[in-house]
Design an enzyme around this catalytic site. Structure first.
Site, mmCIF file in Angstrom:
data_model
loop_
_atom_site.group_PDB
_atom_site.id
_atom_site.type_symbol
_atom_site.label_atom_id
_atom_site.label_comp_id
_atom_site.label_asym_id
_atom_site.label_seq_id
_atom_site.Cartn_x
_atom_site.Cartn_y
_atom_site.Cartn_z
ATOM 1 N N GLU A 97 -5.585 -8.743 -0.506
ATOM 2 C CA GLU A 97 -6.338 -8.618 0.746
ATOM 3 C C GLU A 97 -7.779 -8.330 0.407
ATOM 4 O O GLU A 97 -8.060 -7.539 -0.498
ATOM 5 C CB GLU A 97 -5.866 -7.418 1.602
ATOM 6 N N GLU B 71 0.809 -1.232 0.000
ATOM 7 C CA GLU B 71 0.000 0.000 0.000
ATOM 8 C C GLU B 71 0.835 1.271 0.000
ATOM 9 O O GLU B 71 0.434 2.283 0.565
ATOM 10 C CB GLU B 71 -1.006 -0.005 1.152
#
Ligand SMILES: *[C@@H]1O[C@H](CO)[C@@H](O)[C@H](O)[C@H]1NC(C)=O
Ligand SMILES: *[C@@H]1O[C@H](CO)[C@@H](O)[C@H](O)[C@H]1NC(C)=O
Length: 341
Positions: free
Chosen positions: A267, A122
């Site tokens: 995820e 991220e």
């Protein structure tokens, strides 16, 4: 003679069984994220046993934790191994350091089934907690790839990075998905590199946060993958918000010379407590539906199973950020039974 034939028959039967099992593994596209930011978690050995009991064949971890890698040795579980963001600078600045990292955490574990290495998680110019790493992702990717390649492992282990969906500007209808102007330069370098090395892009996809951010316009059941869906421009039916976000990402990639990239959902999950629409019921509904829905493709990639990793195995009581972040676990007892079959 008879013995020989019997032995031959046994070998053939065993081979057949192995091939059948291998197909089962390939069909099971769902894995789990094993985060360890908690002080009340089971040991890596217990975690691997839990995966085996639940027929979980894939796992993502966020750092090369040596006890976890030891527990995974000979386990048959395929692994996404993370390079922590805090290691990126050193690996970006030195090929030697990247090669040492690969030696210590990959080559030293010949019986761990590494599938991908996620170089950073991220990292984004838009995220105040990770923007300091933006300049290191591509050079670290390159150095880790060089080390994997030098070891002759590049066809076996793909090197990539995991991004989040905040980089999307428009995302609806999915066909209009496009990256924001202020992340395009950053992403273009990564996309070009991944296209060249034929690696997938890892994307963390959370219908939960999309729903929370836009409740007036999103039906909860649609976000929970539990409705009949909606029809968008061109008469295309989107059964659920997960497919819609994934296709918006594919559309954005197409507009950034990344149409050949495959997305792996590194995820996805739903919290069971700690905030709006967070409940055990909703978490069970989402995750149970997700396991079924990833077997089918999206409107843009019909018939193609979606490799997906559920976040997360456990509630992590030491995770930073909002309360909600600490309640994504599917195996923290007692919550709900979940079947991976
Ligand atoms: C390489 O790794 C060593 C040991 O972790 C570290 O001290 C050094 O600063 C790193 N080199 C670079 C160029 O980052
Ligand atoms: C950054 O980290 C802090 C503390 O962990 C957290 O509260 C915040 O939500 C994070 N910000 C972003 C943009 O992720």
């Amino acid at each position: 003679m008879a013995t020989t034939i019997n032995q031959l028959v046994s070998v053939v039967v065993l081979l057949g069984l192995l091939i059948a099992l291998k197909q089962e593994f390939t069909v099971a596209q769902i894995g789990v994220c094993y985060g360890r930011m908690g002080n009340n978690l089971p040991s890596p050995t217990e975690v691997v046993a839990l995966c085996n009991q639940n027929n979980i064949q894939r796992m993502r971890i966020y750092d090369p934790h040596q006890p976890t890698l030891r527990a995974l040795s000979c386990s048959n579980i395929e692994l996404i191994l993370g390079v922590p963001n805090t290691d990126l600078q050193s690996l970006a600045s030195s090929q030697d350091n990247a090669s040492t990292w690969v030696q210590n955490n990959v080559i030293n574990y010949p019986t761990v089934r590494f599938r991908y290495i996620s170089v950073g998680n991220e990292v984004s110019p838009l995220n105040s907690n990770t923007s300091q790493y933006v300049g290191f992702v591509l050079p670290a990717l390159r150095n880790i790839y060089n080390a994997i390649s030098a070891a002759g492992l590049d066809t076996l282990i793909k090197v990539s990075t995991a991004i989040e969906t905040g980089v999307l500007g428009n995302s609806f209808p999915p066909e209009d998905g496009v990256f924001r102007d202020d992340v395009r330069e950053y992403l273009n370098g990564i996309i070009t590199f991944l296209v060249n090395i034929r690696a997938p892009l890892l994307v963390n996809i959370y219908p939960y946060f999309a729903y929370i951010g836009n409740k007036p316009n999103i039906d909860l059941q649609y976000a929970l993958l539990a409705s009949d869906g909606i029809v968008v421009r061109g008469g295309i039916r989107y059964q659920n918000l997960f497919y819609a976000i994934l296709d918006a990402m594919y559309a954005a990639l197409e507009k950034s010379s990344g149409s050949s990239l495959e997305i792996v959902v590194s995820e996805s999950g739903w919290p069971s407590a700690g905030g709006d629409a967070a409940s055990v019921d909703n978490a069970r509904t989402y995750n149970t539906n997700l396991i079924q829905r990833v077997r089918g493709g999206t409107p843009k990639r019909p018939g193609r199973a979606i490799e997906t990793y559920i976040f997360a195995m456990f509630d992590e009581n030491q995770r930073d950020g909002n309360e909600i972040e600490r309640h994504f676990g599917i195996f923290t007892q007692p919550k709900y039974p979940i079947s991976f079959n």
